[in-house]
Design a protein around this motif. Structure first.
Motif, PDB file in Angstrom:
ATOM      1  N   GLU A 254       8.139 131.503  11.561  1.00 29.93           N
ATOM      2  CA  GLU A 254       7.440 130.289  11.148  1.00 29.93           C
ATOM      3  C   GLU A 254       8.092 129.613   9.941  1.00 29.93           C
ATOM      4  N   ARG A 255       8.746 130.392   9.085  1.00 29.33           N
ATOM      5  CA  ARG A 255       9.315 129.834   7.864  1.00 29.33           C
ATOM      6  C   ARG A 255      10.407 130.771   7.351  1.00 29.33           C
ATOM      7  N   VAL A 267       6.628 135.780   9.700  1.00 31.35           N
ATOM      8  CA  VAL A 267       6.542 136.088  11.126  1.00 31.35           C
ATOM      9  C   VAL A 267       5.148 136.631  11.424  1.00 31.35           C
ATOM     10  N   ARG A 268       4.345 135.852  12.121  1.00 30.68           N
ATOM     11  CA  ARG A 268       2.979 136.265  12.495  1.00 30.68           C
ATOM     12  C   ARG A 268       2.189 136.766  11.290  1.00 30.68           C
ATOM     13  N   GLY A 269       2.294 136.025  10.180  1.00 31.49           N
ATOM     14  CA  GLY A 269       1.542 136.360   8.987  1.00 31.49           C
ATOM     15  C   GLY A 269       2.181 137.421   8.111  1.00 31.49           C
ATOM     16  N   GLU A 270       3.263 138.008   8.551  1.00 38.96           N
ATOM     17  CA  GLU A 270       3.948 139.049   7.780  1.00 38.96           C
ATOM     18  C   GLU A 270       5.230 138.481   7.174  1.00 38.96           C
ATOM     19  N   ARG A 271       5.536 138.925   5.954  1.00 41.75           N
ATOM     20  CA  ARG A 271       6.767 138.501   5.293  1.00 41.75           C
ATOM     21  C   ARG A 271       7.832 139.592   5.438  1.00 41.75           C
ATOM     22  N   LEU A 272       8.957 139.211   6.033  1.00 40.52           N
ATOM     23  CA  LEU A 272      10.057 140.154   6.226  1.00 40.52           C
ATOM     24  C   LEU A 272      11.206 139.759   5.317  1.00 40.52           C
ATOM     25  N   LYS A 273      11.727 140.748   4.583  1.00 37.89           N
ATOM     26  CA  LYS A 273      12.841 140.492   3.684  1.00 37.89           C
ATOM     27  C   LYS A 273      14.162 140.698   4.421  1.00 37.89           C
ATOM     28  N   ALA A 274      15.145 139.867   4.063  1.00 36.38           N
ATOM     29  CA  ALA A 274      16.481 140.004   4.647  1.00 36.38           C
ATOM     30  C   ALA A 274      17.516 139.660   3.585  1.00 36.38           C
ATOM     31  N   ASP A 275      18.619 140.388   3.622  1.00 38.32           N
ATOM     32  CA  ASP A 275      19.729 140.057   2.737  1.00 38.32           C
ATOM     33  C   ASP A 275      20.523 138.874   3.285  1.00 38.32           C
ATOM     34  N   ARG A 276      20.649 138.836   4.615  1.00 38.66           N
ATOM     35  CA  ARG A 276      21.373 137.754   5.275  1.00 38.66           C
ATOM     36  C   ARG A 276      20.637 137.400   6.561  1.00 38.66           C
ATOM     37  N   VAL A 277      20.801 136.151   7.005  1.00 38.80           N
ATOM     38  CA  VAL A 277      20.095 135.661   8.196  1.00 38.80           C
ATOM     39  C   VAL A 277      21.065 134.908   9.078  1.00 38.80           C
ATOM     40  N   ILE A 278      20.979 135.155  10.373  1.00 40.81           N
ATOM     41  CA  ILE A 278      21.727 134.380  11.371  1.00 40.81           C
ATOM     42  C   ILE A 278      20.726 133.605  12.215  1.00 40.81           C
ATOM     43  N   ASP A 289      11.843 122.463  10.658  1.00 42.28           N
ATOM     44  CA  ASP A 289      10.655 123.303  10.783  1.00 42.28           C
ATOM     45  C   ASP A 289      10.711 124.616  10.006  1.00 42.28           C
ATOM     46  N   LEU A 290      11.880 125.230   9.905  1.00 43.97           N
ATOM     47  CA  LEU A 290      11.937 126.583   9.349  1.00 43.97           C
ATOM     48  C   LEU A 290      12.179 126.604   7.843  1.00 43.97           C
ATOM     49  N   LEU A 291      13.019 125.713   7.344  1.00 40.31           N
ATOM     50  CA  LEU A 291      13.256 125.660   5.901  1.00 40.31           C
ATOM     51  C   LEU A 291      12.147 124.879   5.220  1.00 40.31           C
ATOM     52  N   PRO A 292      11.668 125.337   4.085  1.00 36.82           N
ATOM     53  CA  PRO A 292      10.644 124.576   3.365  1.00 36.82           C
ATOM     54  C   PRO A 292      11.192 123.209   2.956  1.00 36.82           C
ATOM     55  N   PRO A 293      10.314 122.221   2.848  1.00 35.72           N
ATOM     56  CA  PRO A 293      10.774 120.887   2.413  1.00 35.72           C
ATOM     57  C   PRO A 293      11.511 120.968   1.073  1.00 35.72           C
ATOM     58  N   HIS A 294      12.508 120.134   0.951  1.00 35.14           N
ATOM     59  CA  HIS A 294      13.283 120.009  -0.289  1.00 35.14           C
ATOM     60  C   HIS A 294      14.195 121.205  -0.544  1.00 35.14           C
ATOM     61  N   THR A 295      14.370 122.089   0.452  1.00 41.59           N
ATOM     62  CA  THR A 295      15.360 123.154   0.297  1.00 41.59           C
ATOM     63  C   THR A 295      16.747 122.528   0.273  1.00 41.59           C
TER      64      THR A 295
END
Length: 495
Positions: A254-255, A267-278, A289-295
């Motif tokens: 979701e974000r 993800v479905r109300g849970e926050r998952l941490k990641a060092d890197r994302v693809i 949709d995925l990045l918060p506004p003004h990122t």
């Protein structure tokens, strides 16, 4: 997650995401998690079922198998142990108003077929034009497909000799311009115009560089996948899991938020941490949709989406190979180029669409019903409006396609579609795509330079792997996008 390992989260289990997962899961020091909103792997390489029989709902051919061989080898695996490729005896049959033309696995056999149907002059033009397409590919592939995303500045730094060689990619003409200058037969022109649709573009606008697509299919080889294209997705999924990647389906992201330590994904109300994302999703979806506004970021996705498509699956009475080829193209009674006028100039489905058919038993040795085989049909269509709508009566379109196929003798009168998918359906399933099949259209000389690179600019630790990123749309290019995103990540880790 152990303290010594980095977590990589891959958003999307389409071809690009699966390729990244396989490449990275074999690396020490990484924990790989793949999230996807769908119920299984494959993305647009999808599957559906009717009366106990599964069938493909997406791409119908596989080209550039070396990309797959190298991907599996990078994980110390052999492709042959996971997947079988097949060569249909009769590859493509092009059906015109006044004749039909068979295209074979061997270009020499295709040339003989063209000579028999259209004359020796047409066969000579075919051979000469295919050699031209090969020259484009050999000049373009290292810089525009297999390497990092090109830039205008980077091309200018190649030096005089390299720039002279780059002239072979023929960037200043359009596909149509180059085809018309070298091919005399109207039938053969239509055949080569059609390769623009392989990345959802318009031959009247797309650069002649894209004529290399014809060489990739006709010269390098066109394959099926035993059991259906969906087996490709399953093989990549199983191999990545075997190497240690974890998958979570029905898990829409979701974000994605940046943090001082990396990223947090909601993800479905849970926050998952990641060092890197693809990101194996449309870049437009990431930005909107995925990045918060003004990122802050440097992403500028091309706002011109490629073609969408209407698809249907017919439960068709089984026929011999001579009666129904693995792949068939039914051209319209009107001029073929009018299809592109309708789609790109008037933003409407073609009034008389070209219909592509894939007999999945013959193309992929897929399983059918007792007396019937799954026959996949597709027509091109424009992308949807930004809200995902088209305003088209697709039931009427289904009736038109069915009646046209019956009238051409390609299906029987009682063969009816058992499954359909519209551009709206595609847009709803693949958020941000507008129903586009291939990412952004390549309808300009600078399309390759505008495509987002595999390292997301301005977002350290975030990588792009999809048809909307470098090197573009289509199964082998999406696989290559995923592999190159993974390679960029490894370089950034100092591997």
């Amino acid at each position: 997650m152990s303290a010594s390992n980095e977590r990589v989260i891959i958003v999307g289990a389409g071809m690009g995401g699966l390729a990244s997962a396989l490449r990275l899961s074999a690396q020490p020091g990484l924990e790989v998690l793949v999230l996807d909103a769908l119920s299984g792997p494959g993305g647009k390489v999808g599957t559906a079922h009717h009366q106990g029989v599964g069938f493909d709902t997406g791409p119908s051919v596989l080209t550039m198998p070396d990309v797959l061989h190298e991907l599996f080898a990078s994980a110390d695996l052999r492709l042959e142990d996971h997947l079988r490729l097949v060569h249909p005896e009769h590859l493509f049959r092009y059906i015109y108003r006044d004749l039909s033309l068979d295209v074979h696995v061997d270009p020499a056999d295709t040339s003989a077929s063209i000579a028999a149907a259209l004359g020796r002059d047409a066969a000579d033009d075919f051979e000469s034009f295919l050699a031209y397409c090969r020259r484009i590919w050999e000049a373009a592939a290292p810089n525009f497909v297999m390497g990092p995303a090109p830039s205008l500045g980077g091309v200018l730094k190649l030096g005089f000799s390299a720039l002279a060689k780059m002239r072979a990619v023929d960037p200043m003409r359009t596909m149509k311009g180059a085809i018309d200058a070298q091919i005399r037969s109207p039938h053969l022109r239509d055949l080569f115009y059609r390769y623009a649709t392989y990345n959802g573009s318009d031959p009247r606008q797309a650069p002649a560089t894209l004529n290399c697509i014809a060489w990739v299919e006709l010269g390098m080889g066109c394959y099926g996948v035993e059991g259906g294209m969906r087996q490709l997705a399953r093989a990549l999924h199983r191999a990545a899991e075997h190497k240690g990647a974890r998958f979570a389906f029905e898990s829409p992201v979701e974000r994605i938020e940046t943090t001082s330590e990396g990223f947090e994904l909601l993800v479905r109300g849970e926050r998952l941490k990641a060092d890197r994302v693809i990101i194996n999703a449309d870049v437009a979806h990431l930005v909107a949709d995925l990045l918060p506004p003004h990122t802050p970021h440097g992403l500028q996705p091309d706002p011109t989406p490629s073609m969408s498509g209407y698809t249907a699956l017919f439960k068709a009475r089984r026929r011999s190979d001579s009666q129904r080829a693995a792949h068939q193209v039914l051209f319209p009674q009107s001029a073929y180029l009018e299809e592109f006028v309708d789609i790109f100039d008037h933003n409407r489905p073609p009034r008389e669409p070209t219909i592509y058919l894939c007999a999945q038993e013959k193309a992929h040795r897929a399983q059918g019903w007792e007396d019937h085989e799954p026959v996949f049909a597709m027509t091109n269509a424009p992308a949807t409006a930004p809200d995902g709508s088209t305003g088209v009566d697709w039931k009427t379109h289904t009736s038109f396609v069915t009646e046209r196929l019956i009238g051409a003798g390609l299906i029987d009168a009682d063969d009816t579609p058992v499954w359909t998918r519209t551009p709206e359906d595609l847009a709803n399933t693949f958020v941000g795509s507008r129903g586009s099949i291939y990412g952004a259209a390549s309808n300009s000389k600078f399309a390759a330079f505008k495509r987002p690179p595999n390292r997301a600019p301005g977002l350290n630790g975030l990588y792009l792997a999809s048809g909307s990123a470098h090197p573009g749309g289509g199964v082998p290019l999406c696989l290559q996008s995923g592999r190159q995103a993974a390679e960029a990540l490894l370089v950034d880790r100092g591997c």
